[in-house]
Design an enzyme around this catalytic site. Structure first.
Site, PDB file in Angstrom:
ATOM      1  N   ASP A   8       0.861  -1.176   0.000  1.00  0.00           N
ATOM      2  CA  ASP A   8       0.000   0.000   0.000  1.00  0.00           C
ATOM      3  C   ASP A   8       0.907   1.237   0.000  1.00  0.00           C
ATOM      4  O   ASP A   8       2.140   1.130  -0.105  1.00  0.00           O
ATOM      5  CB  ASP A   8      -1.010  -0.029   1.164  1.00  0.00           C
ATOM      6  CG  ASP A   8      -0.367   0.185   2.530  1.00  0.00           C
ATOM      7  OD1 ASP A   8       0.874   0.276   2.615  1.00  0.00           O
ATOM      8  OD2 ASP A   8      -1.115   0.248   3.531  1.00  0.00           O
ATOM      9  N   CYS A  65       2.940  -3.418   4.076  1.00  0.00           N
ATOM     10  CA  CYS A  65       2.111  -2.274   4.460  1.00  0.00           C
ATOM     11  C   CYS A  65       2.836  -1.621   5.643  1.00  0.00           C
ATOM     12  O   CYS A  65       3.975  -1.982   5.945  1.00  0.00           O
ATOM     13  CB  CYS A  65       0.665  -2.667   4.759  1.00  0.00           C
ATOM     14  SG  CYS A  65       0.425  -3.763   6.166  1.00  0.00           S
ATOM     15  N   THR A  67       2.503  -1.648   9.032  1.00  0.00           N
ATOM     16  CA  THR A  67       2.897  -2.576  10.102  1.00  0.00           C
ATOM     17  C   THR A  67       3.065  -4.008   9.614  1.00  0.00           C
ATOM     18  O   THR A  67       3.604  -4.846  10.341  1.00  0.00           O
ATOM     19  CB  THR A  67       1.807  -2.615  11.187  1.00  0.00           C
ATOM     20  OG1 THR A  67       0.587  -3.062  10.556  1.00  0.00           O
ATOM     21  CG2 THR A  67       1.592  -1.260  11.829  1.00  0.00           C
ATOM     22  N   GLY A  70      -2.085  -5.630   8.542  1.00  0.00           N
ATOM     23  CA  GLY A  70      -3.253  -5.642   7.645  1.00  0.00           C
ATOM     24  C   GLY A  70      -3.051  -6.587   6.472  1.00  0.00           C
ATOM     25  O   GLY A  70      -3.946  -7.375   6.129  1.00  0.00           O
ATOM     26  N   HIS A  98       9.438 -24.373   8.602  1.00  0.00           N
ATOM     27  CA  HIS A  98       8.406 -25.055   9.393  1.00  0.00           C
ATOM     28  C   HIS A  98       6.986 -24.833   8.890  1.00  0.00           C
ATOM     29  O   HIS A  98       6.151 -25.716   9.030  1.00  0.00           O
ATOM     30  CB  HIS A  98       8.472 -24.588  10.859  1.00  0.00           C
ATOM     31  CG  HIS A  98       9.669 -25.124  11.593  1.00  0.00           C
ATOM     32  ND1 HIS A  98       9.820 -24.991  12.958  1.00  0.00           N
ATOM     33  CD2 HIS A  98      10.769 -25.789  11.157  1.00  0.00           C
ATOM     34  CE1 HIS A  98      10.962 -25.557  13.332  1.00  0.00           C
ATOM     35  NE2 HIS A  98      11.567 -26.037  12.251  1.00  0.00           N
ATOM     36  N   HIS A 133       6.467 -31.312   9.912  1.00  0.00           N
ATOM     37  CA  HIS A 133       5.842 -30.027   9.568  1.00  0.00           C
ATOM     38  C   HIS A 133       4.818 -30.175   8.447  1.00  0.00           C
ATOM     39  O   HIS A 133       3.884 -29.392   8.353  1.00  0.00           O
ATOM     40  CB  HIS A 133       6.912 -29.009   9.202  1.00  0.00           C
ATOM     41  CG  HIS A 133       7.900 -28.809  10.303  1.00  0.00           C
ATOM     42  ND1 HIS A 133       7.548 -28.242  11.506  1.00  0.00           N
ATOM     43  CD2 HIS A 133       9.206 -29.144  10.403  1.00  0.00           C
ATOM     44  CE1 HIS A 133       8.607 -28.230  12.299  1.00  0.00           C
ATOM     45  NE2 HIS A 133       9.620 -28.780  11.658  1.00  0.00           N
TER      46      HIS A 133
HETATM   47  C1  RB5 Z   1      -2.091   2.578   6.407  1.00  0.00           C
HETATM   48  O1  RB5 Z   1      -2.154   3.791   7.086  1.00  0.00           O
HETATM   49  C2  RB5 Z   1      -1.857   1.443   7.405  1.00  0.00           C
HETATM   50  O2  RB5 Z   1      -2.992   1.252   8.168  1.00  0.00           O
HETATM   51  C3  RB5 Z   1      -1.468   0.179   6.676  1.00  0.00           C
HETATM   52  O3  RB5 Z   1      -0.324   0.405   5.931  1.00  0.00           O
HETATM   53  C4  RB5 Z   1      -1.159  -1.042   7.529  1.00  0.00           C
HETATM   54  O4  RB5 Z   1      -0.224  -0.734   8.525  1.00  0.00           O
HETATM   55  C5  RB5 Z   1      -2.312  -1.786   8.010  1.00  0.00           C
HETATM   56  O5  RB5 Z   1      -2.191  -2.805   8.694  1.00  0.00           O
END
Ligand code: RB5
Length: 145
Positions: A8, A65, A67, A70, A98, A133
């Protein structure tokens, strides 16, 4: 080896660097976008990349993304996808050994680019161990029923 990659807006810059890194290593890359820092919805890219893996058009997928959370949640909804969010190279190593993970997920806002490259290398250079596994991964597949 052929890789499908997608991110993203939050991880666009890291995605571009990873694409360049892979191409320099002569790894074929299908870049599923996004192609700018304009805000987009990560599930759309999780779907595009996962489809290429499930359809066997690519050997592995890489999703990024902010974190990585998502993208992991979204990709793991797709039958046949085992997406692993990895913050360290050892997580990527064991995700392959694994869990037979077929999609690597990176946290563009939390992981530095050099560490991200080590994580990618660990993921792409490690094979599934099989054995005990195999049974566990089969049980994961049964959860998709
Ligand atoms: C976008 O702002 C952020 O929510 C997305 O990149 C991600 O971290 C979602 O899990």
């Amino acid at each position: 080896m052929k890789i499908a990659i997608g991110s993203d807006h939050a991880a666009f810059e890291m995605k571009e660097k990873i694409v360049e890194y892979l191409r320099k290593k002569n790894i074929e890359v299908i870049d599923c976008g996004t192609h700018s820092i304009e805000s987009v919805d990560y599930p759309d890219y999780a779907k595009k990349v996962s489809k290429k893996v499930v359809d066997k058009e690519c050997d592995f997928g890489i999703l990024l993304c902010g974190t990585g959370i998502g993208m992991s949640i979204a990709a793991n909804k797709i039958r046949g996808i085992r997406a692993a969010l990895c913050m360290f190279p050892d997580m990527a190593l064991y995700a392959r050994k694994h869990n037979n993970a077929n999609v690597l997920v990176l946290a563009g806002r939390l992981t530095g680019i050099e560490l991200a490259k080590w994580i990618v290398d660990a993921f792409l250079s490690t094979d599934f161990e099989g054995g005990r596994h195999e049974r566990r991964v089969r049980k994961i597949e049964e959860l998709e029923e």
